[in-house]
Motif scaffolding. Structure first.
Motif, PDB file in Angstrom:
ATOM      1  N   ARG A 113     -13.985  20.523  -0.051  1.00 16.85           N
ATOM      2  CA  ARG A 113     -15.256  19.976   0.399  1.00 16.85           C
ATOM      3  C   ARG A 113     -14.828  19.522   1.727  1.00 16.85           C
ATOM      4  O   ARG A 113     -13.884  19.531   2.324  1.00 16.85           O
ATOM      5  CB  ARG A 113     -15.398  18.475  -0.357  1.00 16.85           C
ATOM      6  CG  ARG A 113     -14.171  17.516  -0.290  1.00 16.85           C
ATOM      7  CD  ARG A 113     -14.230  16.366  -1.070  1.00 16.85           C
ATOM      8  NE  ARG A 113     -12.968  15.611  -1.264  1.00 16.85           N
ATOM      9  CZ  ARG A 113     -12.417  14.662  -0.279  1.00 16.85           C
ATOM     10  NH1 ARG A 113     -13.177  14.222   0.839  1.00 16.85           N
ATOM     11  NH2 ARG A 113     -11.265  14.473  -0.688  1.00 16.85           N
ATOM     12  N   GLY A 128     -13.132  15.689  -4.773  1.00 17.92           N
ATOM     13  CA  GLY A 128     -14.187  14.368  -4.385  1.00 17.92           C
ATOM     14  C   GLY A 128     -15.141  14.212  -5.616  1.00 17.92           C
ATOM     15  O   GLY A 128     -14.924  14.568  -6.640  1.00 17.92           O
ATOM     16  N   VAL A 151      -7.232  19.758  -2.819  1.00 18.68           N
ATOM     17  CA  VAL A 151      -7.840  20.746  -1.792  1.00 18.68           C
ATOM     18  C   VAL A 151      -7.139  20.586  -0.320  1.00 18.68           C
ATOM     19  O   VAL A 151      -6.723  19.525   0.039  1.00 18.68           O
ATOM     20  CB  VAL A 151      -9.337  20.495  -1.682  1.00 18.68           C
ATOM     21  CG1 VAL A 151      -9.920  20.864  -3.200  1.00 18.68           C
ATOM     22  CG2 VAL A 151      -9.581  19.050  -1.209  1.00 18.68           C
ATOM     23  N   SER A 190      -2.310  22.601   3.607  1.00 22.96           N
ATOM     24  CA  SER A 190      -3.077  22.949   4.670  1.00 22.96           C
ATOM     25  C   SER A 190      -2.467  23.484   5.920  1.00 22.96           C
ATOM     26  O   SER A 190      -2.933  24.485   6.497  1.00 22.96           O
ATOM     27  CB  SER A 190      -4.165  21.759   5.075  1.00 22.96           C
ATOM     28  OG  SER A 190      -3.246  20.460   5.499  1.00 22.96           O
TER      29      SER A 190
HETATM   30  N1  LIG Z   1      -0.498  17.830   1.575  1.00 21.24           N
HETATM   31  C1  LIG Z   1      -1.696  18.504   1.088  1.00 21.24           C
HETATM   32  C2  LIG Z   1      -2.673  17.397   1.040  1.00 21.24           C
HETATM   33  C3  LIG Z   1      -4.179  17.589   0.253  1.00 21.24           C
HETATM   34  C4  LIG Z   1      -4.821  16.198  -0.323  1.00 21.24           C
HETATM   35  O1  LIG Z   1      -4.127  15.302  -0.224  1.00 21.24           O
HETATM   36  N2  LIG Z   1      -6.051  16.692  -0.393  1.00 21.24           N
HETATM   37  C5  LIG Z   1      -7.046  15.687  -0.645  1.00 21.24           C
HETATM   38  C6  LIG Z   1      -8.310  15.729   0.245  1.00 21.24           C
HETATM   39  S1  LIG Z   1      -7.766  15.499   1.962  1.00 21.24           S
HETATM   40  C7  LIG Z   1      -7.490  15.720  -2.058  1.00 21.24           C
HETATM   41  O2  LIG Z   1      -7.503  16.771  -2.853  1.00 21.24           O
HETATM   42  N3  LIG Z   1      -7.923  14.597  -2.710  1.00 21.24           N
HETATM   43  C8  LIG Z   1      -8.318  14.621  -4.079  1.00 21.24           C
HETATM   44  C9  LIG Z   1      -9.904  15.213  -3.897  1.00 21.24           C
HETATM   45  O3  LIG Z   1     -10.432  15.377  -2.808  1.00 21.24           O
HETATM   46  O4  LIG Z   1     -10.590  15.123  -5.212  1.00 21.24           O
HETATM   47  C10 LIG Z   1      -2.326  19.523   2.256  1.00 21.24           C
HETATM   48  O5  LIG Z   1      -2.043  19.358   3.406  1.00 21.24           O
HETATM   49  O6  LIG Z   1      -3.185  20.346   1.685  1.00 21.24           O
END
Ligand SMILES: N[C@@H](CCC(=O)N[C@@H](CS)C(=O)NCC(=O)O)C(=O)O
Length: 206
Positions: A7, A34, A53, A66
Motif C-alpha cells: 500500500r 493494511g 509489505v 525495504s
Molecule cells: N523490515 C521490514 C518491515 C516491513 C513492515 O513492517 N511493513 C509494514 C508496513 S510499513 C507492514 O507490512 N504492516 C502490516 C500491514 O501493512 O498490513 C521492511 O523494511 O520491509
C-alpha cells in the motif's frame, strides 16, 4: 516490469517507490497490506514469510526487506546513481539505512502509533511525551551529523537519505511540538524539492 506488493501509505513501501522513481524505473504496484489485506494469504506468505509489505518481484527473483530491495535496485539498475562514489561515502549511506531500521524506527514508530494511529480522544499524553523524547534524542544524532552537510552521506543525495527522508515528512506532519532542528529542517526542505518525494512521500499521513 518490476512488481511491488504494498500500500502507498506504508513507510517501507514508500522507500521502494521513491527509489524506483529516482532511478526512473517503471513498476506495477498492487495495493496490499493494511486495509487491503492479502498479506496473510498463503500465496503471499510463500513469497514473503513475514506477511509484511513491501515485496518485490523482478522476473523470477523475489525480495523482501525495504532497504535490501533498494540496495538491489540501485545495484542492478542504478549505473552508479544514488550511490556515493567512494567506499567511505557508500559506507556512510549504508550506515544511515541500517541505523534507521535498528535504532530510529523503534523510537518513531511508537510515536506514530500513539498519535496518528490513535483517535484524538484516546491519545495518552504521557505515552506521546515519552515517545517524543526518545524520537527527539534519536533525531539529535542526525541533526549533529548534518551540521555543514547537505545530505546524510558524501554531501550528495543518495540511497542513504531515503529511509530517514520518508520519516522526515511524517515527523514534520505529526501533531506534536517539535524542537528546533535547523539542519534537519534544511535537509528536509531539500528533499521536498524532489519530484519523487512529492509524488510518493508527501501524501496524507495515515
Ligand atoms: N523490515 C521490514 C518491515 C516491513 C513492515 O513492517 N511493513 C509494514 C508496513 S510499513 C507492514 O507490512 N504492516 C502490516 C500491514 O501493512 O498490513 C521492511 O523494511 O520491509
Amino acid at each position: 516490469m518490476l512488481k511491488i506488493w504494498g500500500r502507498t501509505d506504508s513507510s517501507n513501501v514508500q522507500k521502494v517507490l521513491w527509489c524506483c522513481s529516482e532511478l526512473g524505473l517503471e513498476f506495477d504496484r498492487l495495493d496490499w497490506g493494511g486495509k487491503f489485506g492479502g498479506n496473510k494469504d498463503q500465496a503471499y506468505l510463500d513469497m514473503n514469510p513475514n506477511g509484511l509489505v513491501p515485496t518485490l518481484q523482478d522476473g523470477s527473483f523475489i525480495l523482501w526487506e525495504s532497504n535490501s530491495i533498494m540496495r538491489y535496485l540501485v545495484d542492478k539498475y542504478g549505473q552508479g546513481r544514488l550511490l556515493p562514489s567512494t567506499p567511505e561515502g557508500r559506507a556512510d549511506a549504508n550506515r544511515w539505512m541500517d541505523w534507521q531500521l535498528s535504532v530510529f524506527n523503534p523510537t518513531i514508530v511508537p510515536l506514530f502509533f500513539a498519535t496518528i494511529r490513535t483517535p484524538e480522544d484516546k491519545r495518552d499524553p504521557k505515552a506521546v511525551q515519552a515517545a517524543l523524547e526518545k524520537t527527539t534524542q534519536a533525531w539529535r544524532i542526525v541533526e549533529n551529523h548534518l551540521n555543514g552537510k547537505k545530505y546524510l552521506a558524501a554531501d550528495e543525495f543518495s540511497i542513504g537519505d531515503i529511509p530517514l527522508g520518508v520519516w522526515a515528512y511524517r515527523w514534520f506532519n505529526l501533531p506534536i511540538q517539535r524542537p528546533e532542528q535547523r539542519n534537519i529542517t534544511a535537509w528536509y526542505e531539500r528533499l521536498t524539492q524532489r519530484k519523487p518525494y512529492q509524488t510518493h512521500i508527501m501524501i496524507p499521513v495515515t
